[in-house]
Design an enzyme around this catalytic site. Structure first.
Site, PDB file in Angstrom:
ATOM      1  N   LYS A 124       0.834  -1.206   0.000  1.00 48.49           N
ATOM      2  CA  LYS A 124       0.000   0.000   0.000  1.00 48.49           C
ATOM      3  C   LYS A 124       0.874   1.264   0.000  1.00 48.49           C
ATOM      4  O   LYS A 124       0.634   2.220  -0.734  1.00 48.49           O
ATOM      5  CB  LYS A 124      -0.905  -0.019   1.245  1.00 48.49           C
ATOM      6  CG  LYS A 124      -1.540   1.293   1.603  1.00 48.49           C
ATOM      7  CD  LYS A 124      -2.633   1.651   0.627  1.00 48.49           C
ATOM      8  CE  LYS A 124      -3.107   3.069   0.822  1.00 48.49           C
ATOM      9  NZ  LYS A 124      -4.249   3.425   0.034  1.00 48.49           N
ATOM     10  N   ARG A 141       8.265   2.181 -22.421  1.00 50.17           N
ATOM     11  CA  ARG A 141       8.468   1.946 -20.992  1.00 50.17           C
ATOM     12  C   ARG A 141       8.643   3.239 -20.200  1.00 50.17           C
ATOM     13  O   ARG A 141       9.204   3.236 -19.114  1.00 50.17           O
ATOM     14  CB  ARG A 141       9.680   1.016 -20.785  1.00 50.17           C
ATOM     15  CG  ARG A 141       9.389  -0.430 -21.142  1.00 50.17           C
ATOM     16  CD  ARG A 141      10.613  -1.313 -21.128  1.00 50.17           C
ATOM     17  NE  ARG A 141      11.612  -0.894 -22.125  1.00 50.17           N
ATOM     18  CZ  ARG A 141      11.538  -1.160 -23.427  1.00 50.17           C
ATOM     19  NH1 ARG A 141      10.519  -1.841 -23.900  1.00 50.17           N
ATOM     20  NH2 ARG A 141      12.462  -0.733 -24.256  1.00 50.17           N
ATOM     21  N   GLY A 181      -1.273  17.049  -2.755  1.00 46.14           N
ATOM     22  CA  GLY A 181      -2.139  17.051  -1.571  1.00 46.14           C
ATOM     23  C   GLY A 181      -2.883  15.741  -1.450  1.00 46.14           C
ATOM     24  O   GLY A 181      -2.535  14.746  -2.079  1.00 46.14           O
ATOM     25  N   CYS A 219      -3.265  10.787   1.051  1.00 42.01           N
ATOM     26  CA  CYS A 219      -2.497   9.560   0.839  1.00 42.01           C
ATOM     27  C   CYS A 219      -1.084   9.811   0.348  1.00 42.01           C
ATOM     28  O   CYS A 219      -0.112   9.451   0.996  1.00 42.01           O
ATOM     29  CB  CYS A 219      -3.230   8.688  -0.159  1.00 42.01           C
ATOM     30  SG  CYS A 219      -4.936   8.494   0.304  1.00 42.01           S
ATOM     31  N   TYR A 227      -7.297  19.855  -3.490  1.00 44.48           N
ATOM     32  CA  TYR A 227      -5.951  19.342  -3.747  1.00 44.48           C
ATOM     33  C   TYR A 227      -5.794  18.800  -5.167  1.00 44.48           C
ATOM     34  O   TYR A 227      -4.677  18.605  -5.641  1.00 44.48           O
ATOM     35  CB  TYR A 227      -5.541  18.323  -2.676  1.00 44.48           C
ATOM     36  CG  TYR A 227      -6.054  16.917  -2.839  1.00 44.48           C
ATOM     37  CD1 TYR A 227      -5.387  15.990  -3.624  1.00 44.48           C
ATOM     38  CD2 TYR A 227      -7.208  16.481  -2.179  1.00 44.48           C
ATOM     39  CE1 TYR A 227      -5.839  14.688  -3.761  1.00 44.48           C
ATOM     40  CE2 TYR A 227      -7.673  15.182  -2.304  1.00 44.48           C
ATOM     41  CZ  TYR A 227      -6.982  14.295  -3.094  1.00 44.48           C
ATOM     42  OH  TYR A 227      -7.432  13.010  -3.236  1.00 44.48           O
TER      43      TYR A 227
HETATM   44  N1  SAJ Z   1      -0.675  15.063  -8.932  1.00 43.72           N
HETATM   45  C1  SAJ Z   1       0.280  15.750  -9.656  1.00 43.72           C
HETATM   46  N2  SAJ Z   1       0.730  15.200 -10.833  1.00 43.72           N
HETATM   47  C2  SAJ Z   1       0.258  13.999 -11.304  1.00 43.72           C
HETATM   48  C3  SAJ Z   1      -0.722  13.323 -10.549  1.00 43.72           C
HETATM   49  C4  SAJ Z   1      -1.164  13.861  -9.367  1.00 43.72           C
HETATM   50  O1  SAJ Z   1       0.742  16.841  -9.290  1.00 43.72           O
HETATM   51  O2  SAJ Z   1       0.706  13.581 -12.365  1.00 43.72           O
HETATM   52  C5  SAJ Z   1      -1.134  15.614  -7.644  1.00 43.72           C
HETATM   53  C6  SAJ Z   1      -2.630  15.870  -7.586  1.00 43.72           C
HETATM   54  O3  SAJ Z   1      -2.956  17.133  -8.065  1.00 43.72           O
HETATM   55  C7  SAJ Z   1      -2.898  15.733  -6.110  1.00 43.72           C
HETATM   56  C8  SAJ Z   1      -1.919  14.649  -5.663  1.00 43.72           C
HETATM   57  O4  SAJ Z   1      -0.923  14.620  -6.655  1.00 43.72           O
HETATM   58  O5  SAJ Z   1      -2.589  16.927  -5.410  1.00 43.72           O
HETATM   59  C9  SAJ Z   1      -2.523  13.283  -5.471  1.00 43.72           C
HETATM   60  O6  SAJ Z   1      -3.570  13.030  -6.383  1.00 43.72           O
HETATM   61  P1  SAJ Z   1      -3.860  11.606  -7.034  1.00 43.72           P
HETATM   62  O7  SAJ Z   1      -5.048  11.755  -7.887  1.00 43.72           O
HETATM   63  O8  SAJ Z   1      -2.647  11.097  -7.704  1.00 43.72           O
HETATM   64  O9  SAJ Z   1      -4.103  10.649  -5.777  1.00 43.72           O
HETATM   65  P2  SAJ Z   1      -5.103  10.634  -4.496  1.00 43.72           P
HETATM   66  O10 SAJ Z   1      -4.333  11.070  -3.294  1.00 43.72           O
HETATM   67  O11 SAJ Z   1      -6.373  11.334  -4.782  1.00 43.72           O
HETATM   68  O12 SAJ Z   1      -5.381   9.053  -4.360  1.00 43.72           O
HETATM   69  C10 SAJ Z   1      -4.272   8.180  -4.190  1.00 43.72           C
HETATM   70  C11 SAJ Z   1      -4.340   7.068  -5.211  1.00 43.72           C
HETATM   71  N3  SAJ Z   1      -3.046   6.370  -5.282  1.00 43.72           N
HETATM   72  C12 SAJ Z   1      -2.406   6.184  -6.433  1.00 43.72           C
HETATM   73  O13 SAJ Z   1      -2.796   6.575  -7.513  1.00 43.72           O
HETATM   74  C13 SAJ Z   1      -1.135   5.391  -6.334  1.00 43.72           C
HETATM   75  C14 SAJ Z   1      -5.437   6.081  -4.837  1.00 43.72           C
HETATM   76  O14 SAJ Z   1      -5.421   4.963  -5.697  1.00 43.72           O
HETATM   77  C15 SAJ Z   1      -5.227   5.598  -3.402  1.00 43.72           C
HETATM   78  O15 SAJ Z   1      -6.216   4.701  -2.996  1.00 43.72           O
HETATM   79  C16 SAJ Z   1      -5.284   6.788  -2.497  1.00 43.72           C
HETATM   80  O16 SAJ Z   1      -4.219   7.675  -2.872  1.00 43.72           O
HETATM   81  C17 SAJ Z   1      -5.100   6.270  -1.075  1.00 43.72           C
HETATM   82  O17 SAJ Z   1      -6.121   6.127  -0.370  1.00 43.72           O
HETATM   83  O18 SAJ Z   1      -4.004   5.883  -0.711  1.00 43.72           O
END
Ligand code: SAJ
Length: 414
Positions: free
Chosen positions: A202, A242, A253, A256, A311
Site C-alpha cells: 500500500k 516503458r 495534496g 495519501c 488538492y
Molecule cells: N498530482 C500531480 N501530478 C500527477 C498526478 C497527481 O501533481 O501527475 C497531484 C494531484 O494534483 C494531487 C496529488 O498529486 O494533489 C494526489 O492526487 P492523485 O489523484 O494522484 O491521488 P489521491 O491522493 O487522490 O489518491 C491516491 C491514489 N493512489 C495512487 O494513484 C497510487 C489512490 O489509488 C489511493 O487509494 C489513495 O491515494 C489512497 O487512499 O491511498
C-alpha cells in the site's frame, strides 16, 4: 438468501462508509463511528460528504445497514479509521487504530475475522494491533488480514468495485476468509500475501506516485529554465513503451500521497530519494510564488485570484492541499488574495464566487484542474491586469493570449 456473516465496520469516513454500503448489498452491516454527529447524520439518511454514487448505493441498501456510536456484536470486524501523520515529528499516529482494536477486542469471539483497511507502517499489525486483539483470547482462534483500500477520492465506488485488491492474512485461512467476503463486490482480482507485505505494498504504491510527481516537477522547472515546453516533451517521451512521465503541478495534496511516504520511511535509516521527492513536491507552492513575482514585477501591491483550492481537480477535498502553503506565502509577499472554488464548501480562508474573486485582480492563478476552469471565456472576465498563471496546463493559451492576457503555464518554458 444467506446474509451471514454479520459485519461491523469501525470508522464511517471516506473509506469505511462506502465499504460498509458495498458490503450491505449482501450482508447485515453495522457502521460504527465515535463521532456522534456522523452517526446522527447517517441515521437521518444523509451522507457526511458528497459523492453521487455513494448516495445512490446508500438509498439502495438502507434496510441492510444500521449505524451506532458503539461497537456491536458481529462475525467480521473491519477497521477503517484514520491514521494521521503527526506533523511535528513526521511519524504516524496510530491512536485511532489502537483504540479501534481495543473496541474490537471487547467483542471478539472464536473464529471471528478482523480486517484492517487503514494504512499503517509496515509491521504495525504484528507489533501493535494483533497484540491488542489477542490480549484476552487465550486459546481462541481468530482470523486477521490487512486489506488496504486503493480507491481514488472522486471515484471511490467504481474503484472499490473494479480495482484489484491485495489481501495480507496472518495465515492462508485468514486471507481466504477475507477474500471470500470481498469477492461479494470486488470485480478486480484479489492477490493474497502476508500481512507485512500488504502493509508495505500500500505504501510503495503511493510513494511510487509521489516520487514520479517529484520527477515531473523537477523536469518542469528545468524545462522552464531551458525554455523548453515540458508538456510537449513529456508527451513525446511517453511515446517510449516503458516511459510514463507524470504531470507537474503546484504540489501534492490529499490524505495519501503526501502522507504515505512518511509512514514508509519513519523507521528506516535507508531513505534518500523518497524524502527528497517529498521535499521537491512540498516546495512547489514556493515555485508558483516565484512565477508570480516574475509575472507581477511591475505591479505594486497586487491582487491575486486563486482559482481552485482543492488538492486536485473536480473534487471538493482540501485535505493536505498545497493551496494552504501557497496562500500563506502569497500573503507574506504582501499579495492580496481571494479564493474561488466551485467544489469546496468550507475552507480555512474565505471563499468568493468567481466575479468577486476577480475584483481589481492583477493575476489569476489556476491551482486545481477543475473542469469548469477549462471553459472560462477570458473575454468575459473583468480584471485590472490581464495576467494568468496556470499550474495545471488546462487553459488554451491561444484563446487567452488573443483576449489580451499574458499567460504562463507551469513548465511551458516561456
Ligand atoms: N498530482 C500531480 N501530478 C500527477 C498526478 C497527481 O501533481 O501527475 C497531484 C494531484 O494534483 C494531487 C496529488 O498529486 O494533489 C494526489 O492526487 P492523485 O489523484 O494522484 O491521488 P489521491 O491522493 O487522490 O489518491 C491516491 C491514489 N493512489 C495512487 O494513484 C497510487 C489512490 O489509488 C489511493 O487509494 C489513495 O491515494 C489512497 O487512499 O491511498
Amino acid at each position: 438468501m444467506e446474509r451471514s456473516p454479520r459485519i461491523c465496520i469501525l470508522g464511517m469516513g471516506y473509506i469505511g462508509l462506502p465499504t460498509a454500503l458495498l458490503f450491505a448489498k449482501n450482508f447485515d452491516v453495522v457502521g460504527v463511528d465515535i463521532n456522534k454527529s456522523v452517526i446522527e447524520t447517517l441515521n437521518n439518511h444523509k451522507l457526511p460528504f458528497d459523492e453521487t454514487k455513494i448516495s445512490k448505493i446508500f438509498s439502495e441498501v438502507e434496510n441492510n445497514i444500521t449505524f451506532s456510536d458503539e461497537i456491536q456484536d458481529a462475525d467480521v470486524f473491519i477497521i477503517a479509521v484514520p491514521t494521521p501523520l503527526n506533523k511535528s515529528i513526521m511519524v504516524s499516529d496510530l491512536t485511532y487504530v489502537k483504540s479501534a482494536a481495543t473496541m474490537v477486542k471487547s467483542k471478539l469471539k472464536e473464529n471471528n475475522l478482523v480486517i484492517l483497511e487503514s494504512t499503517v507502517p509496515p509491521g504495525a499489525s504484528d507489533k501493535i494491533i494483533l497484540p491488542i486483539l489477542q490480549e484476552n483470547l487465550g486459546m481462541k482462534k481468530i482470523f486477521y488480514a490487512h486489506c488496504p483500500e486503493r480507491a481514488i477520492p472522486g471515484s471511490t465506488i467504481n474503484e472499490m468495485i473494479n480495482n484489484d485488491r491485495i489481501i495480507g492474512g496472518i495465515n492462508p485461512e485468514s486471507s481466504e476468509y477475507a477474500r471470500k467476503i470481498y469477492s461479494t463486490f470486488v470485480r478486480g482480482n484479489t492477490y493474497l500475501t502476508n500481512t507485512k507485505t500488504a502493509e508495505f505494498v500500500k505504501l510503495i504504491e503511493n510513494t511510487y506516485r509521489d516520487v514520479n510527481i517529484a520527477l515531473a516537477n523537477e523536469l518542469a522547472k528545468i524545462a522552464d529554465e531551458s525554455r523548453i515546453n515540458y508538456w510537449e516533451a513529456k508527451d513525446l517521451a511517453n511515446k517510449h513503451p516503458r516511459v510514463n512521465l507524470h504531470n507537474p503541478g503546484p504540489g501534492v495534496g490529499g490524505h495519501c500521497i503526501a502522507i504515505d511516504p512518511w509512514f514508509l520511511t519513519e523507521n528506516s535509516t535507508k531513505t534518500g530519494i523518497i524524502q527528497y521527492a517529498r521535499e521537491i513536491n512540498d516546495l512547489m507552492p514556493n515555485y508558483v510564488i516565484h512565477l508570480l513575482r516574475n509575472i507581477l514585477e511591475d505591479v505594486q501591491k497586487p491582487n491575486i485570484a486563486l482559482f481552485g483550492v482543492a488538492y486536485k481537480g473536480n473534487i471538493g477535498d482540501v485535505r493536505e492541499t498545497p493551496a494552504l502553503k501557497f496562500i500563506q506565502l502569497a500573503e507574506n509577499e504582501g499579495f492580496e488574495l481571494r479564493c474561488y472554488d466551485p467544489y469546496v464548501k468550507s475552507f480555512d480562508y474565505p471563499l468568493y464566487d468567481m466575479e468577486e474573486s476577480l475584483l481589481n485582480c492583477d493575476c489569476i492563478v489556476i491551482f486545481s484542474d477543475h473542469e469548469q476552469f477549462k471553459s472560462i471565456d477570458p473575454r468575459e472576465l473583468n480584471v485590472r491586469n490581464k495576467r494568468i498563471i496556470d499550474c495545471r496546463n488546462i487553459i488554451d493559451k491561444t484563446i487567452w493570449n488573443s483576449a489580451g492576457f499574458t499567460t504562463k503555464i507551469l513548465g511551458d518554458g516561456q
